[in-house]
Structures are given as structure tokens and as C-alpha cells.
Design an enzyme around this catalytic site. Structure first.
Site, mmCIF file in Angstrom:
data_model
loop_
_atom_site.group_PDB
_atom_site.id
_atom_site.type_symbol
_atom_site.label_atom_id
_atom_site.label_comp_id
_atom_site.label_asym_id
_atom_site.label_seq_id
_atom_site.Cartn_x
_atom_site.Cartn_y
_atom_site.Cartn_z
ATOM 1 N N SER A 1 0.820 -1.207 0.000
ATOM 2 C CA SER A 1 0.000 0.000 0.000
ATOM 3 C C SER A 1 0.852 1.253 0.000
ATOM 4 C CB SER A 1 -0.911 0.029 1.230
ATOM 5 O OG SER A 1 -1.669 1.222 1.223
ATOM 6 N N LYS B 1 -4.506 -6.796 3.400
ATOM 7 C CA LYS B 1 -4.501 -5.654 2.462
ATOM 8 C C LYS B 1 -5.925 -5.328 2.009
ATOM 9 C CE LYS B 1 -3.143 -2.327 -0.169
ATOM 10 N NZ LYS B 1 -3.803 -2.204 -1.383
ATOM 11 N N HIS C 1 -7.557 -3.534 4.781
ATOM 12 C CA HIS C 1 -6.968 -2.176 4.766
ATOM 13 C C HIS C 1 -7.741 -1.308 3.775
ATOM 14 C CE1 HIS C 1 -4.474 0.767 2.627
ATOM 15 N NE2 HIS C 1 -3.811 0.963 3.755
ATOM 16 N N ASN C 2 -7.993 -1.846 2.600
ATOM 17 C CA ASN C 2 -8.699 -1.056 1.588
ATOM 18 C C ASN C 2 -10.156 -0.803 1.988
ATOM 19 O OD1 ASN C 2 -6.298 -1.248 0.202
ATOM 20 N ND2 ASN C 2 -7.263 -1.618 -1.773
ATOM 21 N N GLU D 1 -10.012 1.903 4.265
ATOM 22 C CA GLU D 1 -9.708 3.101 3.453
ATOM 23 C C GLU D 1 -11.006 3.688 2.871
ATOM 24 O OE1 GLU D 1 -6.472 2.541 0.506
ATOM 25 O OE2 GLU D 1 -7.934 3.137 -1.001
HETATM 26 C C1 6PG Z 1 -3.263 1.452 -1.545
HETATM 27 C C2 6PG Z 1 -4.577 1.597 -2.263
HETATM 28 C C3 6PG Z 1 -4.560 0.955 -3.608
HETATM 29 C C4 6PG Z 1 -5.896 0.921 -4.318
HETATM 30 C C5 6PG Z 1 -6.467 2.228 -4.661
HETATM 31 C C6 6PG Z 1 -7.687 2.143 -5.524
HETATM 32 O O1 6PG Z 1 -3.330 0.897 -0.450
HETATM 33 O O2 6PG Z 1 -2.230 1.877 -2.039
HETATM 34 O O3 6PG Z 1 -5.578 0.955 -1.509
HETATM 35 O O4 6PG Z 1 -4.127 -0.356 -3.419
HETATM 36 O O5 6PG Z 1 -5.708 0.261 -5.512
HETATM 37 O O6 6PG Z 1 -6.693 2.998 -3.551
HETATM 38 O O7 6PG Z 1 -8.821 1.738 -4.875
HETATM 39 P P1 6PG Z 1 -10.240 1.969 -5.535
HETATM 40 O O8 6PG Z 1 -10.082 2.192 -6.994
HETATM 41 O O9 6PG Z 1 -11.006 0.697 -5.277
HETATM 42 O O10 6PG Z 1 -10.804 3.160 -4.855
#
Ligand code: 6PG
Length: 483
Positions: A138, A192, A195-196, A199
Site C-alpha cells: 500500500s 490488504k 486495509h482497503n 480506506e
Molecule cells: C493502496 C490503495 C490501492 C488501491 C487504490 C484504488 O493501499 O495503495 O488501496 O491499493 O488500488 O486505492 O482503490 P479503488 O479504486 O477501489 O478506490
């Protein structure tokens, strides 16, 4: 002599990266800048050449044109990092390289793969004597180059060979690398994924805060940027708050309007947030905050529904005449954020139990403190909470978080009430508050749901006063029988 020097003497690359789009390229450069000799490979050689031409002076690169050349350039056991699009391209690359590798060699998938795919690939390659390491990475392009947060799964043996390199190129916080062995097979990609999901929830909560500051408090984007800047000096300090201020302060060059007003309000997603929710449903973990964030993106994208609903009535616009409103939104945001993280950590605990991964939850908070998109001061608190009680049922009851929620709850309730009254949608705030109230409730109306289920389907219920399962003869004399 450290690893980097040993490899150079042998004349071989210690690690190779195949797939040199921006993430792969930056990860390769990061490795080279840290003293490792890096073999390079890409499906088309143009990208390999471009990397060497542009950045060749950053370190030692060994460009390879063919898969065979690439494999031959690597010291044994080979460390081969695959940075291609998740899904079929990953399987294709594995099939291309696996036959060229020897027992003990390692294939690392640094993409956003679904953990179930990683489990399948790990099992299949283990049969062939190869290690397969699904590693969550990430931090976007910038992180890959200057220090990401790395979440490697796979065998302990492969981590012994890869860990020191990954720990060296990862972000460092207070001298601790943002990389740790998460657990076997798909554990790294699972973490991960969550984590997303977190996010998505964090971004949605920030977006709701912005919406309230704009429509309830009547601030303009530049003023709201200032509010976020101030928040970023306190307990909410984080990368996402920081970039929010940047985005809100930006003016569109073409129109002179605030940038946020010229962007189409339909949020997209590549799917990791959706996977988090799908997996949570399978595991039976309530992650309402994450789910609402995924659904909020989905609602925003349904232009047809939104268009059809334009004529529906709502309350008259209203400005909240309260100089302390922004501070109340800060409290609602902080409380809702605690809930979203509590839900995400619950999901990691549940996944770990289901798959036997034995994931150290405090260590996950530790490696998310830097490098990754959700990096935040707040993660220190989560780390401390799990250090104090690794078996804690929910983060919400940790002393620090319980106090923070207690301090915020009046403002949190007021902000969601204001939002409902003036018609600003706050699915994240509202669902987080409902989760908090659900957990603390002495009795939930689930008892009534059980009664309904028993009425129409004889699905039975349990009683509060004695063991067993029961059914009421609803169509008969309504006496109770033991089921
Ligand atoms: C990271 C991000 C990354 C992810 C984008 C896009 O941890 O660096 O999570 O891995 O690909 O943020 O996410 P979306 O297109 O689903 O918003």
C-alpha cells in the site's frame, strides 16, 4: 557483509521484478536505491529499456528480455516479484515462470489479488516445491518508490529470505519498518483487502464531514480545507485528512471554480472494498461502516436513479447557527472512524480464526502507521490497545477508545440528527452510531425478529430463562413446545 554486497559479488541479482508499469517500476527503483541488484523484466521490452535509460544511475539493474534470461539473472533461491494486474494476468505470469524455477524459489505477488486466489496459487505452487507469497503493498506510486507499507503472507521460510529486503524498502516509523510477516498463504492479501475496506470507510466519513461543513455550516471549499488543515494537527492527523485539505484548496484552472465542484460526483472503485464486504458477509462479521462506504460509491454512480429522484421533496435548506459545529463534526468523524477501524480489525480477527493464520492485530496497526493510504497517528492508539489486551473482543472497549467515544457521543448524536433534519446524507456517521448503540444495548429487537421467524416458519427461538430451542404453536393454542 550484508545481503546486498554478497549478491553483487556473486554477480547475480538478489531480486527481480516483472511487470514494470508504474507500481512495479517504482518498487524496482526502491529496491535498487536500497542497494539491491534488481533484475528487470516486462512483457514488452520498451518499459524495461525506459526504466534503465531514465533511472539506471539509481542503482544496479539487470535488464532481461526473455523470461529465461530473467530467471537466469537471479541468485538462488530466486526472489521474483510479480507486479501485474490482479486476476488472469497474474495466473498467466505464474504459468510462464513456474516451469523455469527450481524448488525453494519464491514468487511474490505484489498486486491487489483476492486472498482466495492467493490461497489457491500458494497451494498449487507448494505442490511444485515453490513458495508463493501474496504481499499486500500500500501507498500508491509514491509509496512504492519511497517506502510502502508491505503485508506479506506465505510461508515463514519465504519470509526469512524476503523479509529483510522488504523491511529495508518499507516506510519506517520511529525506527520500526512498516512490514511484518502477516501469516501463511493468503493472510497478507486478506489484510490488504481489509486495509482497503477501512480506506473506503475513512474516505466516506471524511466526505460526509465535508458535506456537512458545506451544507450545514455554509463554508466554502477553501474554508473547509482550512478546517481539515487544523484537524490534521490533532488526533485526526493522517494522510487522508492531509490530502483532503489539498484537494479542497485546489482551484480548477479552466473555470476558476473550486476543483471539487467541477469533478463529476460519481465515485468509482476497483473492487477491494466490495471484496471486504463480501468476505465479511461470509465470515458473519458486521462491517456496516465499510459496507455503507461501498454502497455510497454505488449510489453516487447510479445516475439514472438519482435523475429519477430529483423531484422528491426534502427539507428547506438550513444553516446551523453554531460556531462550535465544525468541532462537533470533528468529534462525529473521530467516533465514526473508531467504529470503522474496530469493524475492520474484527474482520481480520475473524479471518485469522477461520483460516488459522494467527495474525497479530497490534502488528497490523504498527505496519499501517506509515507508507500506506490509511497511515495515521491514530494507529498508534490501536497498536497500544492490542498490546494491552491482544484478545480484546472489540476496540471500542479499550480504555482510550471508550473514553474517546464517551467524550464524542453527544456531538456525534447531534451531528447525525442535524444531518437527518436538513437532509444531508450521512450513511457512514449514522451506521457507525447505530453499531455503537447496538453493541451497548442491553436488549435488541432481535428478540422480536426471532418471534416473527418462529411465527411464519417455525424457525424456533431460544429463551432467556432456560436452555434449549422452542416453538410456539402460533396456528393452534399458542402453547410452547420444545423443539
Ligand atoms: C493502496 C490503495 C490501492 C488501491 C487504490 C484504488 O493501499 O495503495 O488501496 O491499493 O488500488 O486505492 O482503490 P479503488 O479504486 O477501489 O478506490
Amino acid at each position: 557483509m550484508d545481503k546486498a554486497q554478497e549478491g553483487k559479488q556473486a554477480g547475480k541479482a538478489q531480486i527481480g521484478v516483472t511487470g514494470l508499469a508504474v507500481m512495479g517500476r517504482n518498487l524496482a527503483r526502491n529496491l535498487a536505491r536500497n542497494g539491491y541488484t534488481v533484475a528487470l523484466h516486462n512483457r514488452t521490452t520498451a518499459k524495461t529499456k525506459a526504466l534503465v535509460e531514465e533511472f539506471g544511475d539509481e542503482g544496479d539493474f539487470v535488464p532481461a528480455e526473455t523470461a529465461e534470461e530473467f530467471v537466469a539473472a537471479l541468485e538462488r533461491p530466486r526472489r521474483l516479484v510479480v507486479m501485474v494486474k490482479a486476476g488472469e494476468p497474474t495466473d498467466a505470469v505464474i504459468e510462464e515462470f513456474a516451469p523455469l524455477l527450481e524448488p525453494g524459489d519464491m514468487i511474490v505477488d505484489g498486486g491487489n489479488a483476492h486472498f482466495a486466489d492467493t490461497r489457491r496459487r500458494e497451494a498449487a505452487l507448494r505442490e511444485r516445491g515453490l513458495h508463493f507469497v501474496g504481499a499486500g503493498v500500500s501507498g500508491g506510486e509514491e509509496g512504492a518508490l519511497n517506502g510502502p507499507s508491505i503485508m506479506p503472507g506465505g510461508s515463514a521460510e519465504s519470509y526469512a529470505a524476503l523479509g529483510p529486503m522488504f523491511e529495508k524498502i518499507a516506510a519506517q516509523v520511529d525506527g520500526t519498518p512498516c512490514c511484518v510477516h502477516v501469516g501463511p498463504d493468503g493472510a497478507g492479501h486478506f489484510v490488504k483487502m481489509v486495509h482497503n475496506g477501512i480506506e473506503y470507510a475513512d474516505m466516506q466519513l471524511i466526505a460526509e464531514s465535508y458535506d456537512l461543513l458545506r451544507h450545514a455550516a455554509g463554508l466554502d471549499p477553501a474554508q473547509i480545507a482550512e478546517v481539515f488543515r487544523t484537524w490534521n494537527t490533532g488526533r485526526l492527523e493522517s494522510y487522508l485528512i492531509e490530502i483532503t485539505a489539498e484537494v479542497l484548496a485546489h482551484t480548477d484552472a479552466a473555470t476558476g471554480e473550486p476543483f471539487v465542484d467541477v469533478v463529476l460526483d460519481q465515485a468509482e472503485q476497483k473492487g477491494t472494498g466490495r471484496w471486504t464486504v463480501q468476505t465479511a458477509l461470509d465470515l458473519g462479521v458486521p462491517v456496516g461502516g465499510i459496507a455503507e462506504a461501498v454502497f455510497a460509491r454505488s449510489v453516487s454512480g447510479h445516475a439514472d436513479l438519482r435523475e429519477a429522484a430529483q423531484g422528491l421533496p426534502g427539507p428547506a435548506p438550513e444553516r446551523v447557527a453554531d460556531a462550535g459545529f465544525a468541532d462537533k463534526v470533528e468529534q462525529a468523524l473521530y467516533a465514526s472512524k473508531i467504529v470503522a477501524y474496530a469493524q475492520g480489525f474484527h474482520q481480520i480477527a475473524a479471518g485469522s480464526a477461520e483460516y488459522g493464520w494467527d495474525i497479530d492485530l497490534g502488528a497490523m496497526a504498527t505496519i499501517w502507521r506509515g507508507g500506506c493510504i490509511i497511515r495515521a497517528r491514530f494507529l498508534n492508539r490501536i497498536r497500544e490497545a492490542y498490546e494491552a489486551d491482544p484478545a480484546m473482543a472489540t476496540l471500542l472497549t479499550d480504555e482510550y477508545f471508550a473514553d474517546a467515544l464517551a467524550g464524542a457521543q453527544d456531538a456525534w448524536r447531534e451531528v447525525t440528527a442535524v444531518a437527518a433534519r436538513i437532509g444531508v446524507p450521512t450513511p457512514g456517521f449514522s451506521s457507525a452510531l447505530a453499531y455503537y448503540d447496538s453493541l451497548r444495548a442491553k436488549r435488541l429487537p432481535a428478540a422480536l425478529v426471532q418471534g416473527q421467524r418462529d411465527f411464519f416458519g417455525a424457525h424456533t427461538y431460544r429463551r432467556v430463562d432456560r436452555d434449549g430451542s422452542f416453538h410456539t404453536l402460533w396456528g393452534g393454542d399458542r402453547s410452547e413446545v420444545e423443539a
